[in-house]
Design a protein around this motif. Structure first.
Motif, PDB file in Angstrom:
ATOM      1  N   ASN A  62       0.825  -1.213   0.000  1.00 58.50           N
ATOM      2  CA  ASN A  62       0.000   0.000   0.000  1.00 58.50           C
ATOM      3  C   ASN A  62       0.856   1.259   0.000  1.00 58.50           C
ATOM      4  N   LYS A  63       1.925   1.206   0.793  1.00 59.12           N
ATOM      5  CA  LYS A  63       2.811   2.368   0.887  1.00 59.12           C
ATOM      6  C   LYS A  63       3.472   2.632  -0.464  1.00 59.12           C
ATOM      7  N   LEU A  64       3.972   1.576  -1.048  1.00 59.22           N
ATOM      8  CA  LEU A  64       4.634   1.701  -2.343  1.00 59.22           C
ATOM      9  C   LEU A  64       3.656   2.234  -3.385  1.00 59.22           C
TER      10      LEU A  64
ATOM     11  N   LEU B  34      19.499  10.796  -4.019  1.00 55.56           N
ATOM     12  CA  LEU B  34      20.201  10.101  -5.107  1.00 55.56           C
ATOM     13  C   LEU B  34      21.387   9.303  -4.579  1.00 55.56           C
ATOM     14  N   ALA B  35      22.054   9.874  -3.604  1.00 56.24           N
ATOM     15  CA  ALA B  35      23.173   9.149  -2.983  1.00 56.24           C
ATOM     16  C   ALA B  35      22.644   7.929  -2.242  1.00 56.24           C
ATOM     17  N   SER B  36      21.520   8.109  -1.556  1.00 56.30           N
ATOM     18  CA  SER B  36      20.931   6.991  -0.823  1.00 56.30           C
ATOM     19  C   SER B  36      20.514   5.886  -1.786  1.00 56.30           C
ATOM     20  N   LEU B  37      19.953   6.290  -2.883  1.00 58.60           N
ATOM     21  CA  LEU B  37      19.542   5.304  -3.889  1.00 58.60           C
ATOM     22  C   LEU B  37      20.739   4.456  -4.312  1.00 58.60           C
ATOM     23  N   LYS B  38      21.858   5.153  -4.502  1.00 58.40           N
ATOM     24  CA  LYS B  38      23.084   4.430  -4.860  1.00 58.40           C
ATOM     25  C   LYS B  38      23.450   3.436  -3.785  1.00 58.40           C
ATOM     26  N   HIS B  39      23.388   3.918  -2.563  1.00 55.26           N
ATOM     27  CA  HIS B  39      23.754   3.051  -1.450  1.00 55.26           C
ATOM     28  C   HIS B  39      22.875   1.806  -1.422  1.00 55.26           C
ATOM     29  N   TYR B  40      21.584   1.997  -1.542  1.00 58.42           N
ATOM     30  CA  TYR B  40      20.670   0.850  -1.462  1.00 58.42           C
ATOM     31  C   TYR B  40      20.734  -0.032  -2.713  1.00 58.42           C
ATOM     32  N   THR B  41      21.104   0.556  -3.822  1.00 61.07           N
ATOM     33  CA  THR B  41      21.326  -0.246  -5.021  1.00 61.07           C
ATOM     34  C   THR B  41      22.481  -1.206  -4.767  1.00 61.07           C
ATOM     35  N   HIS B  42      23.507  -0.656  -4.158  1.00 60.00           N
ATOM     36  CA  HIS B  42      24.654  -1.482  -3.806  1.00 60.00           C
ATOM     37  C   HIS B  42      24.252  -2.569  -2.819  1.00 60.00           C
TER      38      HIS B  42
ATOM     39  N   TYR C  29      12.782  -1.988   2.007  1.00 65.06           N
ATOM     40  CA  TYR C  29      11.687  -1.454   2.822  1.00 65.06           C
ATOM     41  C   TYR C  29      12.118  -0.149   3.468  1.00 65.06           C
ATOM     42  N   GLU C  30      13.306  -0.196   4.056  1.00 61.50           N
ATOM     43  CA  GLU C  30      13.828   0.980   4.742  1.00 61.50           C
ATOM     44  C   GLU C  30      13.999   2.153   3.775  1.00 61.50           C
ATOM     45  N   PHE C  31      14.550   1.841   2.623  1.00 64.83           N
ATOM     46  CA  PHE C  31      14.774   2.923   1.662  1.00 64.83           C
ATOM     47  C   PHE C  31      13.452   3.548   1.228  1.00 64.83           C
ATOM     48  N   ILE C  32      12.528   2.696   0.871  1.00 67.64           N
ATOM     49  CA  ILE C  32      11.274   3.210   0.331  1.00 67.64           C
ATOM     50  C   ILE C  32      10.456   3.941   1.391  1.00 67.64           C
ATOM     51  N   TRP C  33      10.334   3.316   2.537  1.00 66.28           N
ATOM     52  CA  TRP C  33       9.452   3.894   3.555  1.00 66.28           C
ATOM     53  C   TRP C  33      10.134   5.003   4.358  1.00 66.28           C
ATOM     54  N   ASN C  34      11.294   4.672   4.928  1.00 69.25           N
ATOM     55  CA  ASN C  34      11.911   5.592   5.878  1.00 69.25           C
ATOM     56  C   ASN C  34      12.718   6.714   5.240  1.00 69.25           C
ATOM     57  N   LEU C  35      13.197   6.492   4.041  1.00 67.18           N
ATOM     58  CA  LEU C  35      13.953   7.566   3.402  1.00 67.18           C
ATOM     59  C   LEU C  35      13.107   8.267   2.342  1.00 67.18           C
ATOM     60  N   PHE C  36      12.699   7.484   1.364  1.00 68.12           N
ATOM     61  CA  PHE C  36      12.004   8.102   0.233  1.00 68.12           C
ATOM     62  C   PHE C  36      10.672   8.719   0.675  1.00 68.12           C
ATOM     63  N   CYS C  37       9.795   7.941   1.284  1.00 67.27           N
ATOM     64  CA  CYS C  37       8.481   8.460   1.651  1.00 67.27           C
ATOM     65  C   CYS C  37       8.543   9.479   2.786  1.00 67.27           C
ATOM     66  N   ASP C  38       9.221   9.106   3.854  1.00 63.21           N
ATOM     67  CA  ASP C  38       9.192   9.960   5.041  1.00 63.21           C
ATOM     68  C   ASP C  38       9.888  11.296   4.836  1.00 63.21           C
ATOM     69  N   TRP C  39      10.934  11.298   4.053  1.00 61.50           N
ATOM     70  CA  TRP C  39      11.711  12.531   3.930  1.00 61.50           C
ATOM     71  C   TRP C  39      11.699  13.124   2.535  1.00 61.50           C
ATOM     72  N   TYR C  40      12.058  12.330   1.553  1.00 59.21           N
ATOM     73  CA  TYR C  40      12.187  12.969   0.245  1.00 59.21           C
ATOM     74  C   TYR C  40      10.853  13.383  -0.353  1.00 59.21           C
ATOM     75  N   VAL C  41       9.886  12.475  -0.318  1.00 57.86           N
ATOM     76  CA  VAL C  41       8.587  12.817  -0.904  1.00 57.86           C
ATOM     77  C   VAL C  41       7.980  14.022  -0.184  1.00 57.86           C
TER      78      VAL C  41
ATOM     79  N   MET D  89      12.823  -3.301  -6.575  1.00 59.01           N
ATOM     80  CA  MET D  89      11.801  -4.063  -5.860  1.00 59.01           C
ATOM     81  C   MET D  89      11.200  -5.186  -6.698  1.00 59.01           C
ATOM     82  N   HIS D  90      11.350  -5.066  -7.994  1.00 55.97           N
ATOM     83  CA  HIS D  90      10.607  -5.976  -8.867  1.00 55.97           C
ATOM     84  C   HIS D  90      10.782  -7.467  -8.571  1.00 55.97           C
ATOM     85  N   PRO D  91      11.999  -7.941  -8.325  1.00 54.73           N
ATOM     86  CA  PRO D  91      12.119  -9.383  -8.071  1.00 54.73           C
ATOM     87  C   PRO D  91      11.275  -9.856  -6.889  1.00 54.73           C
ATOM     88  N   ILE D  92      11.098  -9.016  -5.887  1.00 58.15           N
ATOM     89  CA  ILE D  92      10.305  -9.451  -4.735  1.00 58.15           C
ATOM     90  C   ILE D  92       8.821  -9.247  -4.998  1.00 58.15           C
ATOM     91  N   MET D  93       8.474  -8.069  -5.515  1.00 63.09           N
ATOM     92  CA  MET D  93       7.061  -7.754  -5.730  1.00 63.09           C
ATOM     93  C   MET D  93       6.822  -7.455  -7.207  1.00 63.09           C
TER      94      MET D  93
END
Length: 884
Positions: A580-582, A614-622, A641-653, A684-688
RNA sequence: GGGCAGUUGGCGCAGUUGGUAGCGCACCACAUUGACAUUGUGGGGGUCACAGGUUCAAAUCCUGUACUGCCCACCA
């Protein structure tokens, strides 16, 4: 535009149909790739229904498969089903019985027709259930262990092993299931402790007065006794060795023999020898040249032979046990009966007590095969993850025993051996022979037994790829496979056999990595089973939570150590929330992408928050790529989960909302949002798979027809140090924002109540970060005013404060403050700081520590100590204000 | 009889090169019509089963103990 809520059902069906229609599961979507990746599915039984273990096992495989496919590798996931010999035949027989028909009424041919019909229908069912999991094997390559190609592979394998002397026929004690009326292998026999009795029976001596008392757990087998054995050193019986006994009730003479096997301490020290119905007795009989006497038939009933009293003829063995006891008692042979618990073997398939039975069967000589496996492992050709399974696997290989492969069933691969009616020689051949290889007689009768279902499973990794035709394209390209994913419960049944067969028949280990995951259990940690009624049906979960939600939840529960997973229905809630969050984050992004251009992100115009995400995205990609390459599925799910919810949604969005309102930053922010969302969906695609595909299809300017064949984000080189400054500066900002919120909330400031805030910052880096990001602070906490200062000259009255890093956060509360609450809060904080300070100071005062510990650690501690001291001073100052 | 796992806040679990204990759920308080109440914000809560040992430093390494689960083993 996305719907307000995500509805898994419609989306999943639609998306899955789209993938299938576009044949995106085929390896050919990445034809000509330089790298191949392949997995063979552990084929589910055609009789089976989908359970949570399948859901887990296949989700993990699908994650790997989708990842590699997105990496551009030529990726084959070979699907199929297993004919499941005994299991299937049992079910069909049961169905027939309900109609009052037995398989003998139908005859072999007709019966097999019925089984085929039923199996085909069930096969369709199970495959359809598997498709609900959203998995992406190439269904067009689907195989079945009994299809023509695989049957040919089975015959070929049998013949080759026979010709090498690795398969033989012989008379030995096997585990016999009287209900299935078939032999089963050692590992299909499950032992459990059962409360029973130990009977002591008196066997009279023939030519002398007196008797020898034997102890047994199975009095009904006494009629099959051909001797009584004692230990040669047992002084009690020494003089009886060689004498003759009269077997009670049967009136036959049997000798007393001596054998070291007999434990003088146990029971009476005298053991009855029943070679036809006990493995140890059989061995002993061989040593002493004794003929076996059968007294229990293949259905578990007493044989009609002269040794068995007439009143017992045809009786079930357990009933016979009671009657035997009664007879013994009646005739005064029963000496004693006392409670005794012992291990009893049971048929894995039907639970019936195993009857050890001497019979003629086909065996695989395992030792030479196992030696190859051990060697192959020692040469590093096979690795288990987690590693501890290696030992279990090798121990088994070291202690391997021959494998009984013949089954007295109809459903399965009929053994390709023919007996000559004239000379009784055996002819083994792939194609039905026309004449006996020895006497050339044409009167041949094929062996009626079929092979253990695991015999064909053992060939699965290569039989599905076209073997024995080693020039078959799939075999050439995809064999050996890359990895095998399965539960530990079938390491012996399946994994070990595949390696044995692979090494023997193809000279290669069929996979180089075996990933073993835990088993699914219920919330109490018990094994899920239909009989316990504690199963969770994946289809039901998918219906109510969504497939992706289930996949995510399962994946997140997987640990690297391969712990068993305790599941309850609630476990799937978090996956649903996350989906739902995604969905909603994506919805927000898409709603704000109107007019987004197709230009690259303007690096020079990026805000600090932009750079940070963008830097965080790199980190989580790694992180994601590392986790995937090391089979750390739980971490993969956690990190994303952490990247999407706690970084992207909570702060960047949240921050982007402001940037989107501003025309000067809008376009670039849109580009960043689109980019990050696109990359996140890929990660995320391989999982969901479904939800990400559905959203991805709506992205503006996307290229390619499907997310599942788009590139997985990777980094050629990742240097975390490069992103450190931006991470740290935003972290400072986030911490300060949290502190402000904390102080205001703890002091009971009514919610939308802008207050003046003063930040007293001593660390120059932190000061710089805060100065540069004042807009961020304002956006998140709505202040009346924000003052940044190096040193506070005048302390505002009526203020509350918190300390974070080098920064004192002072919030003027203008009457709103609850002084008592604030004072106690500060005191408490001071206490915690003091505790940490004391501990740290103690350590730094220890000369040994300063000398021995790495400089970096000491340095870090010193810095922390300074920080603590400063924070404490700050709080003390603050408290003084209230005291005044 | 042998072997392997597990024992971390109320529950379920992370914590791989020893360096200030994390996550989800649950709990408490507050907020809320514009991505999301399938929400947001803040908070409370753990001497990492026990006992020893190694180390400047142990949830993390070693030894032992207890409890739980699993696998293997021919004792009638």
């Amino acid at each position: 535009m996305l719907e307000k809520t995500y509805s898994p059902r419609t989306v999943e069906d639609k998306i899955y149909a789209f993938w299938e229609q576009e044949t995106l599961f085929a390896p050919e979507v990445n034809a000509n790739a330089s790298e191949q990746f392949s997995i063979v599915i552990p084929p589910p039984n055609v009789t089976g229904t989908l359970h949570m273990g399948h859901a887990l096992d296949n989700t993990l495989q699908d994650i790997l498969i989708r990842w590699h496919r997105m990496l551009g590798h030529e990726t084959l996931w070979m699907p199929g089903t297993d004919h499941a010999g005994i299991a299937t035949q049992n079910v069909v027989e049961r169905n027939l019985r309900e109609k009052g028909v037995t398989k003998f009424d139908l005859g072999r041919e007709k019966f097999l027709e019925v089984v085929w019909e039923w199996a085909n229908a069930r096969k369709t069912d199970i495959v359809n259930q598997f498709k609900r999991l959203g998995i992406s094997p190439d269904w067009n390559r689907q195989r079945f262990t009994l299809d023509d190609g695989l049957s040919r592979a089975v015959r070929e394998a049998f013949v080759r092993l026979y010709d090498k002397g690795l398969i033989y026929r012989g008379t030995y004690i096997v585990n016999w299931c009287p209900r299935c009326t078939s032999a089963i292998s050692d590992i299909e026999t499950e032992y459990s402790e059962e409360d029973s009795f130990l009977w002591e029976i008196s066997y009279p001596l023939k030519d002398a007065p007196g008797a020898l008392v034997v102890a047994t757990t199975r009095p009904e087998t006494m009629f099959g006794d051909v001797a009584v054995a004692v230990n040669p050193n047992d002084s009690r019986y020494k003089n009886l060795i060689g004498k003759t006994l009269i077997l009670p009730l049967a009136n036959v003479e049997i000798p007393i023999i001596a054998d070291d096997y007999v434990d003088a301490e146990f029971g009476t020290g005298a053991v009855k020898i029943t070679p036809a119905h006990d493995p140890n007795d059989f061995e002993m009989a061989l040593r002493h040249n004794l003929e076996a006497e059968w007294v229990i038939d293949t259905k578990g009933n007493m044989e009609t032979v002269s040794r068995v009293p007439e009143s017992l003829h045809g009786l079930d063995r357990f009933e016979a046990r009671k009657q035997t006891e009664a007879l013994l008692e009646q005739h005064g042979f029963l000496v004693k009966k006392e409670p005794h618990s012992h291990n009893v073997g049971h048929c894995q398939r039907c639970g019936t007590s195993i009857e050890p039975l001497l019979s003629k069967q086909w065996f695989v000589r395992c030792k030479p095969l196992a030696e190859k496996c051990i060697q192959s492992h020692d040469q590093g050709e096979l690795k288990f993850i987690p590693e501890r399974w290696t030992k279990i696997y090798l121990d088994w290989m070291h202690n391997i025993r021959d494998w009984c492969i013949s089954r007295q069933l109809w459903w399965g691969h009929q053994i390709p051996a023919w007996y000559c009616d004239d000379c009784s020689e055996i002819t083994v051949a792939v194609e039905t022979p026309t004449q006996c290889h020895k006497c050339k007689s044409s009167k041949l009768t094929q062996e009626t037994d079929v092979l253990d279902t695991w015999f064909s499973s053992g060939l699965w990794p290569f039989s599905t790829m076209g073997w024995p035709d080693t020039s078959a394209p799939d075999f050439q390209k995809f064999y050996p496979t890359s990895v095998l994913v399965t539960g530990f419960d079938i390491i012996f049944f399946w994994v070990a056999r595949m390696v044995m067969d692979g090494l023997e028949l193809t000279d290669k280990s069929p996979f180089h990595t075996v990933y073993i995951h835990g088993l699914i259990r219920d919330e109490k940690g018990q094994k899920m089973s239909k009989s316990k009624g504690n199963t969770i049906d994946p289809v039901e979960i998918i219906d109510s939570y969504g497939c992706d939600a289930m996949r995510f939840s399962l994946t997140r529960l997987v640990t690297y150590g391969g712990q068993d997973i305790k599941l309850s229905k609630d476990s799937f809630e978090q996956g649903k929330l996350f989906a739902n969050k995604l969905w909603n984050a994506s919805r927000f992004v898409l709603m704000n992408l109107e007019g987004v251009d197709n230009q690259p992100i303007d690096e020079s115009a990026l805000s600090n928050m932009d750079r940070w995400i963008l830097a965080s995205l790199k980190h989580y990609t790694h992180q994601a790529n590392t986790a995937l390459s090391e089979f750390r599925f739980g971490e993969l799910a956690d990190d994303l989960y952490e990247f999407i919810w706690n970084l992207f949604c909570d702060w960047y969005v949240e921050y982007a909302k402001k940037q989107l309102r501003d025309e000067t930053t809008k376009a670039n922010t849109q580009r960043v949002l689109l980019y990050v969302l696109d990359q996140t969906l890929r990660l995320m695609h391989p999982i969901m798979p479904h939800i990400t595909e559905e959203i991805w299809q709506m992205l503006p300017h996307r290229t390619g027809k499907s997310l599942m064949i788009s590139a997985y984000p990777t980094l050629t080189a990742y240097d975390p140090e490069k992103n450190r400054p931006v991470h740290e500066s935003i972290l400072t900002v986030i911490n300060v924002i949290r502190a402000i919120r904390n102080v205001r909330q703890a002091s009971g400031v009514p919610h939308p109540h802008p207050t003046p805030v003063i930040l007293e910052v001593t660390d120059p880096d932190e000061m710089a970060a805060l100065e540069a990001n004042q807009d961020v602070i304002h956006h998140f906490v709505k202040l009346e005013s924000l003052t940044l200062t190096e040193a506070l000259t005048e302390k505002p009255a009526n203020s509350a404060a918190d300390v974070v890093g080098s920064c004192r956060v002072v919030v003027s509360l203008a009457g709103a403050i609850d002084v008592d609450a604030e004072v106690s809060r500060q005191k408490k904080k001071l206490e915690t700081l003091q505790k940490e300070y004391d501990q740290l100071a103690g350590r730094l005062n220890n000369p040994s520590f300063v000398e021995r510990a790495p400089a970096a650690v000491v340095e870090k501690d010193r810095a922390r100590l300074d920080e603590l001291k400063q924070q404490m001073t700050t709080i003390e100052d603050q408290l003084a204000q209230f005291v005044r």
